[in-house]
Design an enzyme around this catalytic site. Structure first.
Site, PDB file in Angstrom:
ATOM      1  N   GLU A  64       0.828  -1.203   0.000  1.00  0.00           N
ATOM      2  CA  GLU A  64       0.000   0.000   0.000  1.00  0.00           C
ATOM      3  C   GLU A  64       0.866   1.259   0.000  1.00  0.00           C
ATOM      4  OE1 GLU A  64      -3.981  -1.306   2.341  1.00  0.00           O
ATOM      5  OE2 GLU A  64      -2.146  -1.438   3.470  1.00  0.00           O
ATOM      6  N   CYS A 105      -0.591   5.365  10.356  1.00  0.00           N
ATOM      7  CA  CYS A 105       0.639   4.646  10.713  1.00  0.00           C
ATOM      8  C   CYS A 105       0.347   3.258  11.245  1.00  0.00           C
ATOM      9  CB  CYS A 105       1.369   5.385  11.815  1.00  0.00           C
ATOM     10  SG  CYS A 105       1.851   6.995  11.335  1.00  0.00           S
ATOM     11  N   CYS A 150       6.621  -7.383   6.525  1.00  0.00           N
ATOM     12  CA  CYS A 150       7.761  -6.873   7.291  1.00  0.00           C
ATOM     13  C   CYS A 150       8.224  -7.980   8.225  1.00  0.00           C
ATOM     14  CB  CYS A 150       7.352  -5.642   8.098  1.00  0.00           C
ATOM     15  SG  CYS A 150       8.721  -4.871   8.998  1.00  0.00           S
ATOM     16  N   CYS A 185       7.070  -6.075  15.148  1.00  0.00           N
ATOM     17  CA  CYS A 185       6.630  -5.205  16.242  1.00  0.00           C
ATOM     18  C   CYS A 185       5.164  -5.532  16.538  1.00  0.00           C
ATOM     19  CB  CYS A 185       6.795  -3.729  15.861  1.00  0.00           C
ATOM     20  SG  CYS A 185       8.498  -3.314  15.430  1.00  0.00           S
ATOM     21  N   CYS A 223       2.062  -3.291  15.389  1.00  0.00           N
ATOM     22  CA  CYS A 223       2.003  -2.840  13.992  1.00  0.00           C
ATOM     23  C   CYS A 223       1.328  -3.900  13.129  1.00  0.00           C
ATOM     24  CB  CYS A 223       3.423  -2.571  13.499  1.00  0.00           C
ATOM     25  SG  CYS A 223       3.510  -2.210  11.739  1.00  0.00           S
ATOM     26  N   CYS A 255       3.619   8.449   1.304  1.00  0.00           N
ATOM     27  CA  CYS A 255       4.103   7.460   2.263  1.00  0.00           C
ATOM     28  C   CYS A 255       4.189   6.131   1.515  1.00  0.00           C
ATOM     29  CB  CYS A 255       3.122   7.381   3.433  1.00  0.00           C
ATOM     30  SG  CYS A 255       3.520   6.098   4.624  1.00  0.00           S
TER      31      CYS A 255
HETATM   32  N1  SAH Z   1       9.774  -0.172   9.696  1.00  0.00           N
HETATM   33  C1  SAH Z   1       9.852   1.267   9.774  1.00  0.00           C
HETATM   34  C2  SAH Z   1       8.696   1.941   9.061  1.00  0.00           C
HETATM   35  C3  SAH Z   1       7.403   1.508   9.645  1.00  0.00           C
HETATM   36  S1  SAH Z   1       5.979   2.466   9.780  1.00  0.00           S
HETATM   37  C4  SAH Z   1       9.875   1.688  11.216  1.00  0.00           C
HETATM   38  O1  SAH Z   1       9.507   0.891  12.073  1.00  0.00           O
HETATM   39  O2  SAH Z   1      10.282   2.794  11.503  1.00  0.00           O
HETATM   40  C5  SAH Z   1       6.303   4.010  10.392  1.00  0.00           C
HETATM   41  C6  SAH Z   1       5.980   4.262  11.862  1.00  0.00           C
HETATM   42  O3  SAH Z   1       4.667   3.854  12.264  1.00  0.00           O
HETATM   43  C7  SAH Z   1       6.943   3.532  12.786  1.00  0.00           C
HETATM   44  O4  SAH Z   1       7.400   4.440  13.752  1.00  0.00           O
HETATM   45  C8  SAH Z   1       6.065   2.501  13.412  1.00  0.00           C
HETATM   46  O5  SAH Z   1       6.559   2.049  14.636  1.00  0.00           O
HETATM   47  C9  SAH Z   1       4.762   3.242  13.532  1.00  0.00           C
HETATM   48  N2  SAH Z   1       3.615   2.378  13.793  1.00  0.00           N
HETATM   49  C10 SAH Z   1       3.461   1.094  13.435  1.00  0.00           C
HETATM   50  N3  SAH Z   1       2.285   0.616  13.867  1.00  0.00           N
HETATM   51  C11 SAH Z   1       1.677   1.625  14.515  1.00  0.00           C
HETATM   52  C12 SAH Z   1       0.424   1.743  15.160  1.00  0.00           C
HETATM   53  N4  SAH Z   1      -0.421   0.732  15.219  1.00  0.00           N
HETATM   54  N5  SAH Z   1       0.113   2.936  15.719  1.00  0.00           N
HETATM   55  C13 SAH Z   1       0.977   3.972  15.638  1.00  0.00           C
HETATM   56  N6  SAH Z   1       2.164   3.922  15.031  1.00  0.00           N
HETATM   57  C14 SAH Z   1       2.517   2.760  14.479  1.00  0.00           C
END
Ligand code: SAH
Length: 397
Positions: free
Chosen positions: A122, A373, A142, A146, A149, A135
């Site tokens: 996406e 995010c 991935c 985490c 996420c 974005c």
């Molecule tokens: N892998 C990269 C890019 C990921 S997405 C990274 O982790 O930095 C970008 C941001 O969104 C990251 O800071 C990630 O931790 C955050 N993110 C992921 N899931 C989220 C959620 N459910 N709520 C808020 N932020 C989130």
């Protein structure tokens, strides 16, 4: 552990795997070569291989990067035979749109793409009064796991190619140029690698994509390096490599906890590279570029939002070239976690600022379309959301 992307079955695609449950998906594989994989010199030699004059390299680069024309058939100043050769050899369709959704009065748009092997990714376009930001995804799925996420729950399908990354941006730049993002300038000016995937786990392709996005037209899209943000969970060796590239892209570090005990859980890669080590690398990046690093911190109710954690984060960042970007957690489906209440968020901000740390709370664009995010999880498509595409969930790991 994960639900993998669900792939519409198409009879004209021979490269498929038959699973026990009867659902079919194709083997993850890198896409065919595309113009955006190559720099200008590479395009010139590709033209020679195709028996085309060298000037064509610049001509089609101007179409693609300058005019945002992604389809050879629309490059009508080229001879028909050339257009056909280009479609086959340098401009294959990499991204097949499955669904587009808009919200925030048209200022936020999410596109769901099917890649050549059926993987789903996406991209999100976000319009503001003074800028338009893309974005983009750097991987399908991935591998960083985490737990808060949505993409992290899918596991990794594969890396995206340079061109699969660049083509997302060129497409979104075209949408912006068409005037579709009301109330925003027509020129896409920023790119954030905050879609699906861990950019630094696909390091060489992401760096090349950055080069393509920032080279002046017609070699590239001519964006400013400073307007590109690469976000990472904190892969320290790759962060160190990035320092050596001498680029001036903005680095975002997804910290989410100031202490190893909690970060080990929220960002599992912390078990390998600890908070102190990852912050050191981030500060070194800031020192080398002269640019503040952005510390991303998703505030999760009763998990990482305690005043003592704000104070600890404040001590770690005080006096450093860093900015904290607090993200209200977007709860993913089935998640046990929720966003922090506003008063808790405000207190967290207050304590950080008191420690002299510049802090903002990110506006949560795209929530209605799961475009915010961490919400980019194509694997969670249902029949309805896939716009009628076949969508049998397949538990694959
Ligand atoms: N892998 C990269 C890019 C990921 S997405 C990274 O982790 O930095 C970008 C941001 O969104 C990251 O800071 C990630 O931790 C955050 N993110 C992921 N899931 C989220 C959620 N459910 N709520 C808020 N932020 C989130």
């Amino acid at each position: 552990m994960t639900i993998l992307p669900v792939i519409p079955i198409s009879p004209d695609q021979p490269d498929t795997l038959q699973s026990g449950s009867g659902t079919t998906r194709r083997r993850p594989s890198m896409p065919p070569r595309h113009l955006a994989d190559l720099d200008l010199a590479g395009r010139k030699s590709a033209m020679a291989d195709l028996g085309e004059p060298a000037f064509r390299a610049k001509q089609i680069s101007t179409h693609y990067f300058g005019r945002l024309v992604r389809d050879a058939a629309a490059m009508t100043d080229l001879p028909a035979a050339t257009r056909e050769r280009l479609t086959a050899d340098l401009l294959p369709t990499l991204l097949h749109p499955l669904r587009e959704q808009a919200c925030d009065d048209g200022a936020t748009r999410k596109t769901l793409w099917r890649l050549h092997d059926g993987a789903l990714v996406e991209s999100v376009l976000m319009g503001y009064p003074d800028r338009v930001t893309a974005c983009v995804s750097s991987q399908a799925g991935c591998g960083m796991a985490c737990p808060f996420c949505a993409t992290g729950q899918q596991g990794l399908t594969r890396n995206l190619s340079i061109a699969e990354i660049v083509d997302q941006v060129v497409y979104l730049a075209g949408v912006a140029a068409s005037g579709a993002v009301t109330g925003s300038p027509p020129r896409l000016s920023r790119v954030v690698f905050m879609g699906m995937g861990e950019p630094l786990a696909n390091y060489p392709r992401v760096i090349e994509a950055v080069r393509r996005l920032t080279s002046p037209a017609p070699e590239g899209l001519g964006l400013s390096q400073r307007h590109i943000t690469v976000s990472t969970v904190g892969l320290v060796p790759a962060m160190r490599r990035l320092i050596a590239e001498q680029l001036s892209v903005t680095l975002a570090l997804s910290l989410h906890a100031p202490d190893d005990d909690l970060r080990d859980e929220l960002v599992p890669v912390n078990q390998r590279w600890k908070v102190a080590e990852v912050l050191d690398a981030a500060f070194d990046y800031a020192a080398q570029t002269g640019r503040r690093v952005s510390i991303e911190y998703a505030l999760i109710r009763d998990v990482n939002d305690q005043p003592w954690r704000a104070d600890l984060l404040g001590r770690l960042l005080s006096g450093k070239l860093a900015h904290v970007n607090l993200i209200p957690l977007n709860p993913t489906p089935g998640s046990k976690w929720d966003a922090s209440p506003k008063p808790v968020e405000r207190e967290f901000v207050r304590r950080l600022r008191e420690a002299g740390v510049s802090t903002t709370v990110r506006d949560t664009r795209g929530q209605e379309i799961d475009g915010a995010c961490g919400q980019l999880a194509a694997g969670e498509l249902t029949d309805a959301s896939a716009g009628g595409a076949a969508a049998d969930a397949e538990v694959a790991q």
